[in-house]
Write an enzyme that holds these catalytic residues in place. Structure first.
Site, PDB file in Angstrom:
ATOM      1  N   PHE A 154      76.270  60.055  18.804  1.00 57.31           N
ATOM      2  CA  PHE A 154      76.171  61.082  19.853  1.00 57.31           C
ATOM      3  C   PHE A 154      76.967  60.760  21.114  1.00 57.31           C
ATOM      4  O   PHE A 154      77.162  61.637  21.962  1.00 57.31           O
ATOM      5  CB  PHE A 154      74.709  61.376  20.237  1.00 57.31           C
ATOM      6  CG  PHE A 154      73.903  61.990  19.136  1.00 57.31           C
ATOM      7  CD1 PHE A 154      74.095  63.305  18.760  1.00 57.31           C
ATOM      8  CD2 PHE A 154      72.953  61.235  18.455  1.00 57.31           C
ATOM      9  CE1 PHE A 154      73.358  63.876  17.728  1.00 57.31           C
ATOM     10  CE2 PHE A 154      72.207  61.804  17.424  1.00 57.31           C
ATOM     11  CZ  PHE A 154      72.409  63.124  17.057  1.00 57.31           C
ATOM     12  N   TYR A 159      82.093  60.924  15.387  1.00 61.12           N
ATOM     13  CA  TYR A 159      82.960  62.049  15.724  1.00 61.12           C
ATOM     14  C   TYR A 159      84.341  61.821  15.100  1.00 61.12           C
ATOM     15  O   TYR A 159      84.836  60.691  15.054  1.00 61.12           O
ATOM     16  CB  TYR A 159      83.111  62.163  17.239  1.00 61.12           C
ATOM     17  CG  TYR A 159      81.839  62.498  17.982  1.00 61.12           C
ATOM     18  CD1 TYR A 159      81.120  63.652  17.693  1.00 61.12           C
ATOM     19  CD2 TYR A 159      81.367  61.673  19.003  1.00 61.12           C
ATOM     20  CE1 TYR A 159      79.958  63.967  18.391  1.00 61.12           C
ATOM     21  CE2 TYR A 159      80.212  61.979  19.715  1.00 61.12           C
ATOM     22  CZ  TYR A 159      79.509  63.134  19.401  1.00 61.12           C
ATOM     23  OH  TYR A 159      78.361  63.443  20.091  1.00 61.12           O
ATOM     24  N   HIS A 170      67.731  69.162  14.861  1.00 62.64           N
ATOM     25  CA  HIS A 170      68.913  68.500  15.422  1.00 62.64           C
ATOM     26  C   HIS A 170      69.315  69.157  16.741  1.00 62.64           C
ATOM     27  O   HIS A 170      69.100  70.354  16.924  1.00 62.64           O
ATOM     28  CB  HIS A 170      70.054  68.608  14.399  1.00 62.64           C
ATOM     29  CG  HIS A 170      71.198  67.699  14.658  1.00 62.64           C
ATOM     30  ND1 HIS A 170      72.226  68.030  15.532  1.00 62.64           N
ATOM     31  CD2 HIS A 170      71.504  66.480  14.165  1.00 62.64           C
ATOM     32  CE1 HIS A 170      73.107  67.048  15.552  1.00 62.64           C
ATOM     33  NE2 HIS A 170      72.693  66.088  14.740  1.00 62.64           N
ATOM     34  N   ASP A 187      77.485  60.926  11.075  1.00 67.53           N
ATOM     35  CA  ASP A 187      78.893  60.531  11.001  1.00 67.53           C
ATOM     36  C   ASP A 187      79.425  60.267  12.398  1.00 67.53           C
ATOM     37  O   ASP A 187      78.974  60.911  13.350  1.00 67.53           O
ATOM     38  CB  ASP A 187      79.711  61.712  10.431  1.00 67.53           C
ATOM     39  CG  ASP A 187      80.263  61.448   9.056  1.00 67.53           C
ATOM     40  OD1 ASP A 187      79.815  60.498   8.416  1.00 67.53           O
ATOM     41  OD2 ASP A 187      81.139  62.210   8.630  1.00 67.53           O
TER      42      ASP A 187
END
Length: 220
Positions: free
Chosen positions: A78, A67, A187, A65
């Site tokens: 990211f 932010y 992750h 998704d």
């Protein structure tokens, strides 16, 4: 349907933009931007594609998704714009790069510099409501980004796919491991990074693979 996106991507995705699911998705997104606070800004929804043209893509990093905090999302997974505090996952990515390659963490979390070298920083869902993680999931974006990955995997050879966490790994299950390098690990989130993200050496392994196939490595 007219979608503003880099010409190489547009050529390959033109038929996708005419699919019923994408037309419905577009209606939904327009309504959302007209009535709610949505991230990233509309002009940056396809920023990852514009920064990493189809023909120049070498590496794909999959996120989930955008932010959902003010000023953070700008269309690259990211990544955050210059001047915005680096989220914990991004800090851990930079820590692993330092451990792996000896490169000190940068002051900015803006990953445009990676994208311009051919790193497609692709979220599975390209938009989100403010403060509501996952709010635009299951609206059609996942079908679109699956198609993006399939086209890349079919038309390119010797790409590197970095799949961090179970979500990304599941999304990349169909990628031909004989044609491309697929690197998987936990992750970089603080909740999972110590279970194997740290020490995965994905960044040096990516560059080693690219160089083995005569492709310019990434300046991480």
């Amino acid at each position: 349907m007219e979608v503003k996106i880099e010409s190489g991507w547009k050529q390959r995705l033109a038929s996708e933009f005419e699919q019923p699911y994408f037309i419905e998705l577009t209606k939904f997104i327009r309504q959302e931007y007209g009535t709610r606070q949505i991230f990233p800004p509309g002009r940056l929804i396809f920023h990852a594609f514009d920064q990493s043209p189809f023909d120049q893509t070498k590496v794909v990093i999959l996120g989930q998704d955008p932010y959902h905090g003010p000023g953070q999302a700008h269309g690259l997974c990211f990544s955050v714009p210059d001047g915005v505090d680096q989220p914990p996952s991004l800090q851990n990515i930079f820590k692993e790069i330092q451990q792996d390659l000896g490169i000190s963490p940068p002051s900015s979390g803006n990953l445009d510099r990676w994208a311009r070298q051919g790193v497609l920083l692709l979220n599975a869902t390209l938009t989100v409501q403010a403060s509501r993680a996952g709010s635009h999931q299951n609206k059609g974006w996942e079908q679109f980004t699956d198609r993006v990955i399939r086209i890349l995997a079919a038309e390119h050879q010797h790409l590197v796919f970095l799949l961090w966490g179970s979500f990304a790994q599941k999304k990349g299950e169909f990628i031909d491991r004989n044609r491309h390098l697929v690197l998987s690990s936990p992750h970089p989130s603080p909740l999972s990074s110590y279970r194997g993200f740290f020490g995965n050496k994905h960044f040096s392994r990516t560059n080693d693979y690219l160089q083995q196939h005569g492709i310019e490595p990434i300046r991480w």
